[in-house]
Design a protein around this motif. Sequence first.
Motif, PDB file in Angstrom:
ATOM      1  N   GLU A 103      -6.940  -2.262  15.725  1.00 53.56           N
ATOM      2  CA  GLU A 103      -5.612  -2.916  15.395  1.00 53.56           C
ATOM      3  C   GLU A 103      -4.562  -2.524  14.370  1.00 53.56           C
ATOM      4  OE1 GLU A 103      -2.808  -6.285  14.784  1.00 53.56           O
ATOM      5  OE2 GLU A 103      -4.302  -6.156  14.194  1.00 53.56           O
ATOM      6  N   GLU A 104      -5.106  -2.913  13.480  1.00 53.82           N
ATOM      7  CA  GLU A 104      -4.873  -3.269  12.008  1.00 53.82           C
ATOM      8  C   GLU A 104      -4.543  -1.467  11.785  1.00 53.82           C
ATOM      9  OE1 GLU A 104      -6.381  -6.276   8.926  1.00 53.82           O
ATOM     10  OE2 GLU A 104      -7.587  -4.636   9.517  1.00 53.82           O
ATOM     11  N   LEU A 105      -5.162  -1.227  11.860  1.00 56.62           N
ATOM     12  CA  LEU A 105      -5.435   0.699  12.230  1.00 56.62           C
ATOM     13  C   LEU A 105      -3.853   1.643  12.775  1.00 56.62           C
ATOM     14  CD1 LEU A 105      -5.714   3.993  11.401  1.00 56.62           C
ATOM     15  CD2 LEU A 105      -8.105   3.540  13.754  1.00 56.62           C
ATOM     16  N   PHE A 106      -4.576   1.101  13.816  1.00 57.45           N
ATOM     17  CA  PHE A 106      -3.003   1.559  15.154  1.00 57.45           C
ATOM     18  C   PHE A 106      -1.510   0.993  14.200  1.00 57.45           C
ATOM     19  CE2 PHE A 106      -7.048   2.253  18.115  1.00 57.45           C
ATOM     20  CZ  PHE A 106      -6.441   3.519  18.440  1.00 57.45           C
ATOM     21  N   GLU A 107      -1.512  -0.307  14.438  1.00 53.72           N
ATOM     22  CA  GLU A 107      -0.177  -1.238  14.272  1.00 53.72           C
ATOM     23  C   GLU A 107       0.243  -0.062  12.622  1.00 53.72           C
ATOM     24  OE1 GLU A 107       2.476  -5.122  13.559  1.00 53.72           O
ATOM     25  OE2 GLU A 107       0.191  -4.759  12.229  1.00 53.72           O
ATOM     26  N   VAL A 108      -0.620   0.255  11.727  1.00 55.08           N
ATOM     27  CA  VAL A 108       0.495   1.444  11.085  1.00 55.08           C
ATOM     28  C   VAL A 108      -0.020   2.904  11.583  1.00 55.08           C
ATOM     29  CG1 VAL A 108      -0.369  -0.213   9.019  1.00 55.08           C
ATOM     30  CG2 VAL A 108      -2.086   1.508   9.451  1.00 55.08           C
ATOM     31  N   TRP A 109      -0.726   2.705  12.601  1.00 56.53           N
ATOM     32  CA  TRP A 109      -0.390   4.342  12.858  1.00 56.53           C
ATOM     33  C   TRP A 109       0.758   4.819  13.187  1.00 56.53           C
ATOM     34  CZ3 TRP A 109      -4.656   7.334  15.712  1.00 56.53           C
ATOM     35  CH2 TRP A 109      -4.205   8.925  16.152  1.00 56.53           C
ATOM     36  N   THR A 110       0.914   3.806  14.145  1.00 56.56           N
ATOM     37  CA  THR A 110       2.165   3.522  15.440  1.00 56.56           C
ATOM     38  C   THR A 110       3.446   3.017  14.115  1.00 56.56           C
ATOM     39  OG1 THR A 110       0.613   2.854  16.714  1.00 56.56           O
ATOM     40  CG2 THR A 110       3.428   1.774  17.387  1.00 56.56           C
ATOM     41  N   ALA A 159       0.957  -1.112  -0.362  1.00 50.49           N
ATOM     42  CA  ALA A 159       0.293   0.056   0.232  1.00 50.49           C
ATOM     43  C   ALA A 159       0.739   0.972   0.250  1.00 50.49           C
ATOM     44  CB  ALA A 159      -0.900   0.161   1.342  1.00 50.49           C
ATOM     45  N   GLU A 160       0.332   2.286  -1.203  1.00 54.48           N
ATOM     46  CA  GLU A 160       1.206   3.833  -0.455  1.00 54.48           C
ATOM     47  C   GLU A 160       0.194   4.644   0.579  1.00 54.48           C
ATOM     48  OE1 GLU A 160       2.133   3.934  -5.707  1.00 54.48           O
ATOM     49  OE2 GLU A 160       0.620   4.370  -4.202  1.00 54.48           O
ATOM     50  N   ALA A 161      -0.985   3.916   1.137  1.00 55.25           N
ATOM     51  CA  ALA A 161      -1.621   4.694   2.013  1.00 55.25           C
ATOM     52  C   ALA A 161      -3.086   3.685   3.018  1.00 55.25           C
ATOM     53  CB  ALA A 161      -2.428   6.336   0.869  1.00 55.25           C
ATOM     54  N   PHE A 162      -3.697   4.143   3.891  1.00 49.34           N
ATOM     55  CA  PHE A 162      -4.089   3.463   4.595  1.00 49.34           C
ATOM     56  C   PHE A 162      -5.627   4.382   4.957  1.00 49.34           C
ATOM     57  CE2 PHE A 162       0.739   2.589   5.472  1.00 49.34           C
ATOM     58  CZ  PHE A 162       0.723   0.836   5.210  1.00 49.34           C
ATOM     59  N   LEU A 163      -6.454   3.448   5.151  1.00 46.40           N
ATOM     60  CA  LEU A 163      -8.294   3.948   5.711  1.00 46.40           C
ATOM     61  C   LEU A 163      -8.664   3.179   5.860  1.00 46.40           C
ATOM     62  CD1 LEU A 163      -9.480   6.846   5.094  1.00 46.40           C
ATOM     63  CD2 LEU A 163     -10.563   5.311   2.890  1.00 46.40           C
ATOM     64  N   ALA A 164      -9.071   3.860   6.670  1.00 44.39           N
ATOM     65  CA  ALA A 164     -10.144   2.508   8.347  1.00 44.39           C
ATOM     66  C   ALA A 164     -11.335   2.892   7.685  1.00 44.39           C
ATOM     67  CB  ALA A 164      -9.004   2.300   9.109  1.00 44.39           C
ATOM     68  N   LEU A 165     -12.297   2.130   6.807  1.00 43.94           N
ATOM     69  CA  LEU A 165     -13.760   1.740   7.287  1.00 43.94           C
ATOM     70  C   LEU A 165     -13.741   1.751   8.829  1.00 43.94           C
ATOM     71  CD1 LEU A 165     -12.854   3.029   4.306  1.00 43.94           C
ATOM     72  CD2 LEU A 165     -15.152   1.882   3.768  1.00 43.94           C
ATOM     73  N   PRO A 166     -15.688   2.001   8.626  1.00 43.24           N
ATOM     74  CA  PRO A 166     -16.010   1.171  10.107  1.00 43.24           C
ATOM     75  C   PRO A 166     -15.787   0.057  10.385  1.00 43.24           C
ATOM     76  CG  PRO A 166     -17.751   2.683   9.471  1.00 43.24           C
ATOM     77  CD  PRO A 166     -16.188   2.353   8.178  1.00 43.24           C
ATOM     78  N   VAL A 212      -2.321   7.685   6.800  1.00 46.51           N
ATOM     79  CA  VAL A 212      -3.057   7.387   7.505  1.00 46.51           C
ATOM     80  C   VAL A 212      -4.405   7.740   7.469  1.00 46.51           C
ATOM     81  CG1 VAL A 212      -3.886   5.665   9.250  1.00 46.51           C
ATOM     82  CG2 VAL A 212      -1.509   6.062   8.924  1.00 46.51           C
ATOM     83  N   GLY A 213      -5.471   7.399   7.225  1.00 45.71           N
ATOM     84  CA  GLY A 213      -7.158   8.417   7.386  1.00 45.71           C
ATOM     85  C   GLY A 213      -7.843   7.344   7.958  1.00 45.71           C
ATOM     86  N   LEU A 214      -8.905   7.529   8.055  1.00 45.67           N
ATOM     87  CA  LEU A 214     -10.259   6.985   8.755  1.00 45.67           C
ATOM     88  C   LEU A 214     -11.327   7.679   7.915  1.00 45.67           C
ATOM     89  CD1 LEU A 214     -10.330   8.290  13.077  1.00 45.67           C
ATOM     90  CD2 LEU A 214      -9.555   5.741  11.590  1.00 45.67           C
ATOM     91  N   PHE A 215     -12.520   6.935   7.286  1.00 43.15           N
ATOM     92  CA  PHE A 215     -13.319   6.928   6.137  1.00 43.15           C
ATOM     93  C   PHE A 215     -13.973   7.386   7.513  1.00 43.15           C
ATOM     94  CE2 PHE A 215     -16.575   6.843   3.238  1.00 43.15           C
ATOM     95  CZ  PHE A 215     -16.383   7.686   2.752  1.00 43.15           C
ATOM     96  N   ASN A 216     -14.732   8.063   7.813  1.00 42.29           N
ATOM     97  CA  ASN A 216     -15.382   9.148   9.224  1.00 42.29           C
ATOM     98  C   ASN A 216     -17.587   8.632   8.725  1.00 42.29           C
ATOM     99  OD1 ASN A 216     -16.392   8.993  11.785  1.00 42.29           O
ATOM    100  ND2 ASN A 216     -15.328  11.536  11.483  1.00 42.29           N
TER     101      ASN A 216
END
Length: 182
Positions: free
Chosen positions: A116-123, A102-109, A134-138
Amino acid sequence: MISRLAVFLGSRDGKDPALRDAAYDVGRGLAERGIELVYGAGGAGLMGRVSQGVIDGGGRVYGVIPRFMVEREWGRVEGDAGVQTVVVESMHDRKALMADRAEAFLALPGGLGTLEELFEVWTWQTLLLHGKPVGLFNVGGFWDPLVELMHRIADAGFMDHEKVDALVVGDDLDDVLERLSR
């Protein structure tokens, strides 16, 4: 613009039909923009919906799934045009391969796995192990409590506000993708 986006999201549909629709629409939107979906290869829930949106839009899907999930028949069956599935030995291998591609990461609900995946790549990003956004689709404010919690953690001195502010948060796909591409 990014060409490969890792999307983390629920393996269940959840209770809100708007979340199901949003996952499908994100998939269609990625296909329309020529962005490859990199995801956990699940065939059910929001995971199945985002990948189906990409497939229906004629886009590319790169799924990574651990062998134990294949044995439990939890994955999307390869065979659709544009779908590539890679079977790995462990969840650790899955996340590492997704992060590498990936070139970027996006978490949906989603639930625990999504977090866990979100926090790992954000960390990893905060530790400068990668420089990928890193982003959140809100959708419907789903992530608002998490963003509020992260600001509270920063207020308490356990992380820098800049790290919270660097998280791309939004509910408009064009806007989110543009900010993830910077």
